[in-house]
Every structure is written in structure tokens, then in C-alpha cells.
Scaffold this motif. Structure first.
Motif, PDB file in Angstrom:
ATOM      1  N   THR A  78       0.848  -1.188   0.000  1.00 60.47           N
ATOM      2  CA  THR A  78       0.000   0.000   0.000  1.00 60.47           C
ATOM      3  C   THR A  78       0.885   1.240   0.000  1.00 60.47           C
ATOM      4  N   THR A  79       0.296   2.366  -0.298  1.00 63.80           N
ATOM      5  CA  THR A  79       1.047   3.609  -0.476  1.00 63.80           C
ATOM      6  C   THR A  79       0.651   4.647   0.581  1.00 63.80           C
ATOM      7  N   LEU A  80       1.078   5.852   0.360  1.00 67.32           N
ATOM      8  CA  LEU A  80       0.836   6.966   1.281  1.00 67.32           C
ATOM      9  C   LEU A  80      -0.616   7.070   1.725  1.00 67.32           C
ATOM     10  N   LEU A  81      -1.541   6.921   0.814  1.00 68.76           N
ATOM     11  CA  LEU A  81      -2.961   7.056   1.155  1.00 68.76           C
ATOM     12  C   LEU A  81      -3.338   6.157   2.325  1.00 68.76           C
ATOM     13  N   HIS A  82      -2.837   4.955   2.316  1.00 68.08           N
ATOM     14  CA  HIS A  82      -3.159   3.973   3.350  1.00 68.08           C
ATOM     15  C   HIS A  82      -2.791   4.481   4.744  1.00 68.08           C
ATOM     16  N   VAL A  83      -1.568   4.940   4.893  1.00 71.39           N
ATOM     17  CA  VAL A  83      -1.111   5.359   6.221  1.00 71.39           C
ATOM     18  C   VAL A  83      -1.654   6.725   6.625  1.00 71.39           C
ATOM     19  N   MET A  84      -2.075   7.528   5.656  1.00 70.87           N
ATOM     20  CA  MET A  84      -2.705   8.800   6.013  1.00 70.87           C
ATOM     21  C   MET A  84      -4.042   8.589   6.708  1.00 70.87           C
ATOM     22  N   GLY A  85      -4.647   7.443   6.481  1.00 71.71           N
ATOM     23  CA  GLY A  85      -5.921   7.153   7.123  1.00 71.71           C
ATOM     24  C   GLY A  85      -5.810   6.756   8.586  1.00 71.71           C
TER      25      GLY A  85
ATOM     26  N   THR B  11      -8.520   7.330  11.828  1.00 73.23           N
ATOM     27  CA  THR B  11      -9.146   6.246  12.576  1.00 73.23           C
ATOM     28  C   THR B  11      -8.840   6.378  14.064  1.00 73.23           C
ATOM     29  N   THR B  12      -7.599   6.653  14.381  1.00 77.45           N
ATOM     30  CA  THR B  12      -7.171   6.737  15.776  1.00 77.45           C
ATOM     31  C   THR B  12      -7.823   7.897  16.512  1.00 77.45           C
ATOM     32  N   PHE B  13      -7.830   9.071  15.909  1.00 79.63           N
ATOM     33  CA  PHE B  13      -8.283  10.273  16.619  1.00 79.63           C
ATOM     34  C   PHE B  13      -9.722  10.682  16.330  1.00 79.63           C
TER      35      PHE B  13
ATOM     36  N   GLY C  83     -11.465   2.153   6.002  1.00 86.82           N
ATOM     37  CA  GLY C  83     -11.847   2.242   4.595  1.00 86.82           C
ATOM     38  C   GLY C  83     -12.415   3.591   4.226  1.00 86.82           C
ATOM     39  N   ARG C  84     -13.254   4.136   5.082  1.00 93.38           N
ATOM     40  CA  ARG C  84     -13.828   5.457   4.820  1.00 93.38           C
ATOM     41  C   ARG C  84     -12.737   6.526   4.867  1.00 93.38           C
ATOM     42  N   ALA C  85     -11.784   6.374   5.782  1.00 89.32           N
ATOM     43  CA  ALA C  85     -10.685   7.340   5.890  1.00 89.32           C
ATOM     44  C   ALA C  85      -9.896   7.400   4.588  1.00 89.32           C
ATOM     45  N   SER C  86      -9.623   6.248   4.017  1.00 92.63           N
ATOM     46  CA  SER C  86      -8.890   6.223   2.745  1.00 92.63           C
ATOM     47  C   SER C  86      -9.755   6.719   1.597  1.00 92.63           C
TER      48      SER C  86
ATOM     49  N   VAL D 109     -12.159  16.854  11.623  1.00 94.66           N
ATOM     50  CA  VAL D 109     -10.728  17.152  11.542  1.00 94.66           C
ATOM     51  C   VAL D 109     -10.538  18.654  11.394  1.00 94.66           C
ATOM     52  N   ARG D 110      -9.575  19.187  12.133  1.00 96.38           N
ATOM     53  CA  ARG D 110      -9.250  20.612  12.082  1.00 96.38           C
ATOM     54  C   ARG D 110      -7.786  20.787  11.687  1.00 96.38           C
TER      55      ARG D 110
END
Length: 178
Positions: free
Chosen positions: A66-73, A77-79, A85-88, A140-141
Motif C-alpha cells: 500500500t502507499t501513502l494514502l493507506h497510512v494517512m488514514g 481512525t485513531t483520533f 476504509g472510509r478514511a482512505s 478534523v481541524r
């Protein structure tokens, strides 16, 4: 359900992609486009097709990663309790825009945009599923972005992303999603 779409896209554009992973990823993306709207509405045959798409996407990421998009999510999810899946999915249109501005531009990014377009483009496809593409809609802010970047910039997924990716690019991408 949404993560299978992005997993397949990520495997396709990954710098670790191969002809095998490409074949499987394209098949997954095409199934997602054809069946996800109906599956999200509860259509049983479409849900079965999405199960196959999920399996194909899993095979693709097992081979290409997986690429950058995956870890940006992950921070979303955490916060913000946003499902992975929705985050990505909510960041996918902006991510494709970001990749499309890179030099040299990956032909696969254009192919993904075309497949997802269905005549209207990736953003319309995602939003047509009832998924907002604005991180503000998930609480998100802008003040959180630096902490998100701190968590993302250290991940290995960045090295197989078809773009120059560092703190500045990740910050820019998150901000474009607000």
C-alpha cells in the motif's frame, strides 16, 4: 467495503507493482466500480461481487503493498474513529490529484481516474456513495495536521508511493482534504 477500493488502487500505483498485481488490482477496481453502489445499498448479488473484489484487492496488496494514502488514514481512525476504509476513500480524489501533478506522471494514475470516473470523476464516485471528501465533515481541524504528519512520515509505505513524499507534501495533501 470502501477500503477494498483504495487497497486495489494503491496496489496498482505502487512502485512494487508487477504484471500479476496489476492484473488482479485492475479486476478489483473494475468490480468495485460496477458493484459497490448496489452493495452499499444492500443488494446481495452485488455484495457477493464485492467479496470477490475484496479478495482480489487483498491479493494485489499482498504483492504490491500500500502507499501513502493507506497510512494517512491511520490518524483519522485513531483520533476521529473514522473506519479505515472510509478514511482512505474520503481522501482518494485529492490523493489522485496529488499524484497526477507529479513528474513524471504515472500512466496508472490516469487509468485509475478513468476507471473510477464513469463519466463523472473519482470525487463524484466517492460522494455518490455518501462519503464526504472533506475531512472537516469528520471533525478534523487544521491544528491537528502536524500531529498526523508526525505519525505518517515515518511509515514504510511512503517509499513505494509514486511521488516525492515528505513532511511538506503530506501536510499539503491533508490540508487539501479539509
Amino acid at each position: 467495503v470502501y477500503k477494498r477500493q483504495t487497497h486495489a488502487v494503491e496496489a496498482l500505483i505502487s512502485l512494487q507493482a508487477s504484471p500479476l498485481s496489476d492484473c488482479v488490482a485492475v479486476a478489483a477496481v473494475e468490480r468495485v466500480v460496477d458493484f459497490l453502489p448496489a452493495a452499499a445499498g444492500g443488494d446481495r448479488p452485488a455484495m457477493n461481487e464485492m467479496a470477490l473484489a475484496a479478495t482480489l484487492a487483498g491479493i494485489a496488496i499482498a504483492h504490491a503493498g500500500t502507499t501513502l494514502l493507506h497510512v494517512m488514514g491511520y490518524p483519522l481512525t485513531t483520533f476521529h474513529d473514522l473506519p479505515h476504509g472510509r478514511a482512505s476513500a474520503c481522501m482518494l480524489p485529492q490523493y489522485l490529484d496529488f499524484l497526477g501533478r507529479q513528474e513524471p506522471r504515472s500512466d496508472k494514475v490516469g487509468m485509475v481516474e478513468e476507471v473510477l470516473a464513469g463519466g463523472s470523476g473519482p470525487r463524484a464516485f466517492i460522494e455518490g456513495l455518501g462519503v464526504s471528501t472533506s475531512l472537516r465533515d469528520y471533525g478534523v481541524r487544521s491544528g491537528e495536521i502536524e500531529a498526523f504528519v508526525d505519525r505518517v512520515v515515518v511509515k514504510d509505505d511512503l517509499r513505494i508511493t509514486p511521488a516525492r513524499v515528505g513532511r511538506e507534501e503530506i501536510t499539503e495533501l491533508y490540508l487539501s482534504c479539509l
